[in-house]
Design a protein around this motif. Structure first.
Motif, PDB file in Angstrom:
ATOM      1  N   LEU A  14      72.309  49.611  48.656  1.00  0.00           N
ATOM      2  CA  LEU A  14      72.446  48.168  48.896  1.00  0.00           C
ATOM      3  C   LEU A  14      72.801  47.924  50.356  1.00  0.00           C
ATOM      4  N   VAL A  15      71.904  47.291  51.082  1.00  0.00           N
ATOM      5  CA  VAL A  15      72.172  46.925  52.475  1.00  0.00           C
ATOM      6  C   VAL A  15      73.069  45.692  52.470  1.00  0.00           C
ATOM      7  N   PRO A  16      74.260  45.751  53.115  1.00  0.00           N
ATOM      8  CA  PRO A  16      75.258  44.685  52.944  1.00  0.00           C
ATOM      9  C   PRO A  16      75.038  43.457  53.820  1.00  0.00           C
ATOM     10  N   ASP A  17      73.817  42.953  53.850  1.00  0.00           N
ATOM     11  CA  ASP A  17      73.485  41.781  54.659  1.00  0.00           C
ATOM     12  C   ASP A  17      74.145  40.549  54.044  1.00  0.00           C
ATOM     13  N   ALA A  18      74.943  39.860  54.840  1.00  0.00           N
ATOM     14  CA  ALA A  18      75.725  38.726  54.337  1.00  0.00           C
ATOM     15  C   ALA A  18      74.848  37.604  53.789  1.00  0.00           C
ATOM     16  N   ASP A  19      73.590  37.532  54.222  1.00  0.00           N
ATOM     17  CA  ASP A  19      72.714  36.462  53.760  1.00  0.00           C
ATOM     18  C   ASP A  19      72.036  36.775  52.422  1.00  0.00           C
ATOM     19  N   ASP A  20      72.195  37.988  51.913  1.00  0.00           N
ATOM     20  CA  ASP A  20      71.534  38.381  50.671  1.00  0.00           C
ATOM     21  C   ASP A  20      72.453  38.156  49.461  1.00  0.00           C
ATOM     22  N   PRO A  21      71.880  38.013  48.266  1.00  0.00           N
ATOM     23  CA  PRO A  21      72.687  37.846  47.036  1.00  0.00           C
ATOM     24  C   PRO A  21      73.249  39.198  46.586  1.00  0.00           C
ATOM     25  N   LEU A  22      74.209  39.703  47.323  1.00  0.00           N
ATOM     26  CA  LEU A  22      74.654  41.088  47.167  1.00  0.00           C
ATOM     27  C   LEU A  22      75.213  41.374  45.775  1.00  0.00           C
ATOM     28  N   LEU A  23      76.059  40.509  45.278  1.00  0.00           N
ATOM     29  CA  LEU A  23      76.673  40.771  43.979  1.00  0.00           C
ATOM     30  C   LEU A  23      75.663  40.641  42.846  1.00  0.00           C
TER      31      LEU A  23
END
Length: 296
Positions: A14-23
């Motif tokens: 998982l790339v931790p890009d703040a703009d992505d729906p990470l959770l």
């Protein structure tokens, strides 16, 4: 080098890009049945959220998947505190954390963030010391003492003890790092981008030789692989760029012919679709093909 016979596992990078729906992506991986979620650790990258904060949130919103940094940035994370953070996450998640660790890189960016600028040799020395420090902090013992050139313990008290036998995986590629993995680590964690399949035999050999010299069996060292590519419905466009059947064949070859046992998907394209296809189409096919080739 060949098939070490270990149980296969599958995960998501998982790339931790703040703009992505990470959770939500983490929940997708968990619901799909993947075993692991790894998160890269580049604190100086302005687009990324902090890796340890994200891992904690992932553990809180998932039920079964295990989480780990892929790999923790040692120059910016002192090993005693890193060990406590990892053990704490393991306790709070019910034994669902592991620790991936790297010597560091991108030294200009590390230095800009207040970290040290190390030579290749210094970074390798520091990584070896860090492995010792982390094991000590996980031990549960008191009066911990270690006097290294880079790290120190001066009567420290350890705790909490991890909830399960937490594994330490090293993301290393040089001769010294590979030997350290063989002697002291629970796993080796390279990426296909810099450890291509044709390089794996020589790298395994260094791990295996060091393991044997330390009285360990080579199969004691897990072999994880961050695999970059894309699952398509069209014709093959190269290694790990093609249909699910191609992925299944290539990952099977990596397992029984090239010694890898854990595959962490680093996909291009729509992440949710790639996660589901990897979990639902590819992982079961690889498990079946490997079992058949092993005669199980």
């Amino acid at each position: 080098m060949g098939d070490y016979g270990r149980t296969l596992e599958f995960g998501y990078f998982l790339v931790p890009d703040a703009d992505d729906p990470l959770l939500e992506l983490a929940r997708t991986a968990d619901r799909a049945g993947l075993d692991l979620i790894g998160v890269q650790d580049h604190p100086y990258q302005r687009r990324y959220v902090d890796t340890w904060t994200l891992l904690s949130m992932i553990a809180a919103v998932t039920e079964r998947v295990r989480v780990f940094p892929d790999v923790a940035n040692l120059p910016l994370r002192p090993p005693a505190v890193l060990a406590k953070a990892a053990a704490s996450l393991d306790v709070l998640s019910g034994g669902r954390a592991e620790l991936g660790l790297g010597a560091g890189g991108f030294w200009d960016a590390v230095h800009a963030f207040g970290g040290p600028r190390k030579s290749r040799r210094e970074a390798a020395d520091a990584l070896e010391e860090a492995v010792t420090v982390i094991r000590e902090v996980w031990s549960g013992d008191r009066n911990l003492r270690f006097d290294g050139d880079h790290y120190h313990l001066k009567g420290a008290k350890s705790g909490p003890v991890p909830a399960h036998r937490m594994e330490l995986w090293l993301g290393v590629g040089g001769p010294r790092g590979l030997a350290l993995a063989g002697r002291s680590a629970d796993g080796w964690l390279p990426s296909s981008a810099w450890a291509a399949p044709d390089r794996l035999p020589e790298m395994h050999a260094r791990i295996d030789d060091a393991a044997a010299a330390a009285g360990r069996a080579p199969a004691d060292v897990r072999r994880l692989y961050n695999v970059n590519g894309t699952i398509t419905d069209g014709a093959s466009e190269g290694f790990l760029r093609g249909p699910a059947s191609q992925w299944a064949d290539e990952l099977t070859d990596l397992a029984v012919g090239s010694g890898m046992d854990t595959f962490i998907l680093w996909p291009e394209g729509d992440q949710e679709t790639q996660i589901k296809r990897f979990a639902e189409e590819i992982a079961p096919a690889v498990r079946a093909q490997v079992a058949q080739e092993r005669g199980q």
